[in-house]
Design an enzyme around this catalytic site. Structure first.
Site, PDB file in Angstrom:
ATOM      1  N   GLY A   1       0.818  -1.204   0.000  1.00 41.69           N
ATOM      2  CA  GLY A   1       0.000   0.000   0.000  1.00 41.69           C
ATOM      3  C   GLY A   1       0.850   1.251   0.000  1.00 41.69           C
TER       4      GLY A   1
ATOM      5  N   ASP B   1      -5.761   3.443   7.630  1.00 43.49           N
ATOM      6  CA  ASP B   1      -7.187   3.176   7.826  1.00 43.49           C
ATOM      7  C   ASP B   1      -7.488   1.712   8.120  1.00 43.49           C
ATOM      8  OD1 ASP B   1      -7.574   5.791   7.317  1.00 43.49           O
ATOM      9  OD2 ASP B   1      -8.658   5.551   5.435  1.00 43.49           O
TER      10      ASP B   1
ATOM     11  N   ALA C   1      -5.501  11.582   6.989  1.00 41.85           N
ATOM     12  CA  ALA C   1      -4.153  11.529   6.450  1.00 41.85           C
ATOM     13  C   ALA C   1      -3.070  11.742   7.512  1.00 41.85           C
ATOM     14  CB  ALA C   1      -4.018  12.534   5.311  1.00 41.85           C
TER      15      ALA C   1
ATOM     16  N   GLY D   1      -0.140   4.447   0.133  1.00 42.91           N
ATOM     17  CA  GLY D   1      -0.840   5.641   0.607  1.00 42.91           C
ATOM     18  C   GLY D   1       0.019   6.402   1.600  1.00 42.91           C
ATOM     19  N   PHE D   2      -0.618   7.209   2.435  1.00 47.96           N
ATOM     20  CA  PHE D   2       0.150   8.026   3.370  1.00 47.96           C
ATOM     21  C   PHE D   2       0.969   7.166   4.337  1.00 47.96           C
ATOM     22  CE2 PHE D   2      -3.087  11.208   2.143  1.00 47.96           C
ATOM     23  CZ  PHE D   2      -2.231  12.212   1.730  1.00 47.96           C
TER      24      PHE D   2
ATOM     25  N   GLU E   1     -18.027  18.200   1.467  1.00 45.25           N
ATOM     26  CA  GLU E   1     -17.271  18.774   0.346  1.00 45.25           C
ATOM     27  C   GLU E   1     -17.985  18.530  -0.980  1.00 45.25           C
ATOM     28  OE1 GLU E   1     -13.729  16.569   0.902  1.00 45.25           O
ATOM     29  OE2 GLU E   1     -12.856  17.996   2.304  1.00 45.25           O
TER      30      GLU E   1
END
Lengths: 419, 419
Positions: A11, A300, A315, A13-14, A171
């Site tokens: 992964g 997550d 994040a 991601g962050f 949003e």
């Protein structure tokens, strides 16, 4: 044998990227595996979905970001099974990666609370492909309304609902209202895009439930000012191709977007450990899997206690977990004492609502409106990876601000979903 | 009845958009129909395919471009049949548009010279979706090569062939070589992207056949310098998922791109008139359909004599035809004498090859190399629609020039084709 330990990170991601970077000077061999070829700046994904930014603005190739870090091999591929006994990650390609330490941070996907039949009618927003699919649906709905002669059908095409009143839902709803009221003004001949209805549906008592109540109320007021109908306290009980049912009220709507539930990535199931309701893994205080100090879960995918609450799925938390895992590994491979348990540092909570509207909660210092929006914008552009991305995103936003235009209003691909 | 004549324009490319704009002050009602929602700046499409630009950089929504022109209704939809007797265009949605005058300018698509079975193995480049599919294939080939252990298979993954030595083929091949030699340098651990083979296959005797011979030779030399193997004079006789056959030589190549044949859009068939080998319509000197002065054919769909030759299928020709059709219609609806037959004005011929390499033919004034490349770049950015697009494209190119980086290296969507 290779004396240098092999760390496999699943992964990009962050969590995964931050761990990889923090291991730059460590004597390890890292393989970073991701299904895509890019790191995604997920906080701005809704801007791609709503045609404000183009996909490459908020993504950068992982191997480009890490080109200078010689101890990393980036691989594009999908992990299917984790074999804890053999210490091996099986890939969809048939290959396998053996590890000395493993970090799993594959994040979350949408969850429909047991109503998977809603999925084709209410797409969620987690990847760039999701964002482009949502963009296509929203823009196509206005295009179809322009060609539609039946007034009821036209009204349904001009009704947009967002399920879920968290930051992503707020949003999306705020930006949809801005598109209808401002961006598309004067571009249609048979319809008035400004007459479009945008509904934000939240089953709980208020939007932005993780914020203080006063800011939730401010956000609801700002949404109303932008033209969003906020409905709280009633759950959606059904979604189909023509609309949805809210409590006992049926609403015809051709576009329903899902920003409500998330579930951990299904890879967690192959770990053969108890998962929580959302499919996440409860980890030890050092983010390892119980009984397996060589396996780390972060981002997550992990359920981590934070006092009475859980570390939120945002994040900054994922980045902190990534850096923490790297600290633990560096200490372990250097035979130094383990660092203290992971502690989440909360820098505050931001959510944007739309043009000149946002709410900010910085440890009790609350503000909303125009200044909060500028704060949100600066923070997000600052954290974007890549100089070019920052410049182009700022340029897009400056243009969007002055002209109300959105520069990525391009329908890509064909909608292979139900409508 | 409506006294204002209704002009239906099918296709929002250069011909259709230029005709629409030139009818701004005419007393007509215009319906502009397009399958997509955007006008595409096709001359830069290869930059999207090769990850230099993002899709929204070279496209703008038709209804945004035309928002101020009150006599136009833009519709997103697909024309399926033209009924000349009833003067009606049938749409895929079931609706129909009745017209007083019709302009058909739906352009061209790929043609595989009777080998439609090659299509899934050798995608062509006509739409933004085509460009994103090619981008996905090219980037994925390098990713797969990095994970591949079999040397023969790895070599096949690192072999790229472009079929067709016209401007698009030359641009694609030159840019692929640049990506392999420069952009991806130092980003892989198991492969050397610089070892990738890029082949440009042209069945005719030289690349850029529409240019003077000296410039073709210059282009071939510049391609060779960029690392492209140019093979002329031998036709491709077979393409499959693993490679292709050139003459009697089999080459294993996982990525083959098609830039050879084009065929007119299939809508022309429903006109029930003789079509040329490429499916195009031979029109009268005023671009009308023989026997049907109310139907105009323009752009790549039309075969128009230009002395001994045919008007080439390039953007300036399409724009000129579009403006000409508007002139004819304005004169006709104002009961004024018809303008003289359409005459193509040739301003010259440009082709870019890659970084700092291009060829320019301006009415006998020929040049190539760095200055030609700057000329090409300025001309293309100048003609791009939209201020923001120009600024972002210039910024992307400035960054690409100094850093060799390409900012849109993002794999989008899944490859649903054969590999």
């Amino acid at each position: 044998m290779n004396a240098v330990p092999h760390v496999v990170i699943v992964g990009g991601g962050f969590a995964g990227l931050w761990a990889t970077r923090a291991l730059a000077s460590a004597k390890v061999r890292i393989t970073l595996l991701d299904r895509g070829n890019h790191h995604l700046f997920q906080p701005l994904l809704y801007q791609v979905a709503t045609a404000g930014l183009s996909a490459p603005d908020i993504a950068a190739p992982l191997r480009h970001i890490l080109r200078g870090q010689r101890n990393v091999t980036v691989l594009m591929g999908e992990a299917t099974v984790i074999d804890k006994t053999a210490r091996r990650v099986q890939l969809a390609s048939g290959d396998a990666l053996e590890y000395d330490a493993l970090m799993v941070c594959t994040g979350a996907t949408h969850a429909y609370f047991g109503h998977d039949e809603w999925a084709p009618h209410a797409p969620g927003l987690k990847t760039l492909d999701d964002a482009l699919a949502i963009r296509r649906r929203v823009l196509t709905a206005f295009e179809r309304a322009e060609a539609e002669r039946d007034p009821a059908r036209r009204a349904a095409l001009l009704t947009f609902a967002v399920v879920g009143g968290g930051p992503t839902g707020v949003e999306l709803a705020g930006t949809l209202a801005e598109i209808a009221r401002h961006t598309l003004r004067k571009e249609f001949r048979n319809i008035d895009p400004g007459s479009a209805r945008v509904l934000l549906l939240e089953a709980g008592p208020r939007v932005l439930a993780t914020f203080p109540e006063a800011l939730s109320a401010k956000a609801a007021k700002q949404l109303a000012r932008l033209g969003v109908e906020v409905r709280t306290g009633v759950p959606v009980s059904s979604i189909d191709a023509q609309g949805f049912v809210l409590g006992d009220q049926r609403v015809e709507a051709c576009t329903v977007l899902w920003a409500a539930g998330v579930a951990a990535s299904p890879l967690a199931r192959s770990l053969d450990v108890p998962l929580d309701r959302a499919g996440r893994v409860a980890v030890e205080p050092d983010l390892t899997l119980p009984g397996h100090p060589e396996i780390f879960i972060a981002g997550d995918l992990a359920t981590v206690k934070w006092g009475e609450r859980l570390v939120p799925g945002v994040a900054p938390a994922a980045k902190q977990m990534g850096s923490y895992v790297a600290r633990v590994l560096r200490a372990r491979f250097a035979n130094q004492p383990a660092p203290p348990p992971f502690g989440y540092k909360d820098y505050g909570n931001l959510a944007t609502i739309g043009r000149r509207a946002a709410v900010v909660d910085l440890h009790g210092w609350h503000f909303s409106g125009y200044f909060a929006w500028v704060f949100w914008l600066v923070a997000h552009v600052f954290f974007l990876i890549g100089f070019r991305n920052r410049v182009v995103v700022l340029l897009d936003w400056a243009m969007a601000y002055w002209t109300y235009q959105r520069n990525a209003r391009i329908v890509l691909g064909k909608d292979t979903m139900s409508r």
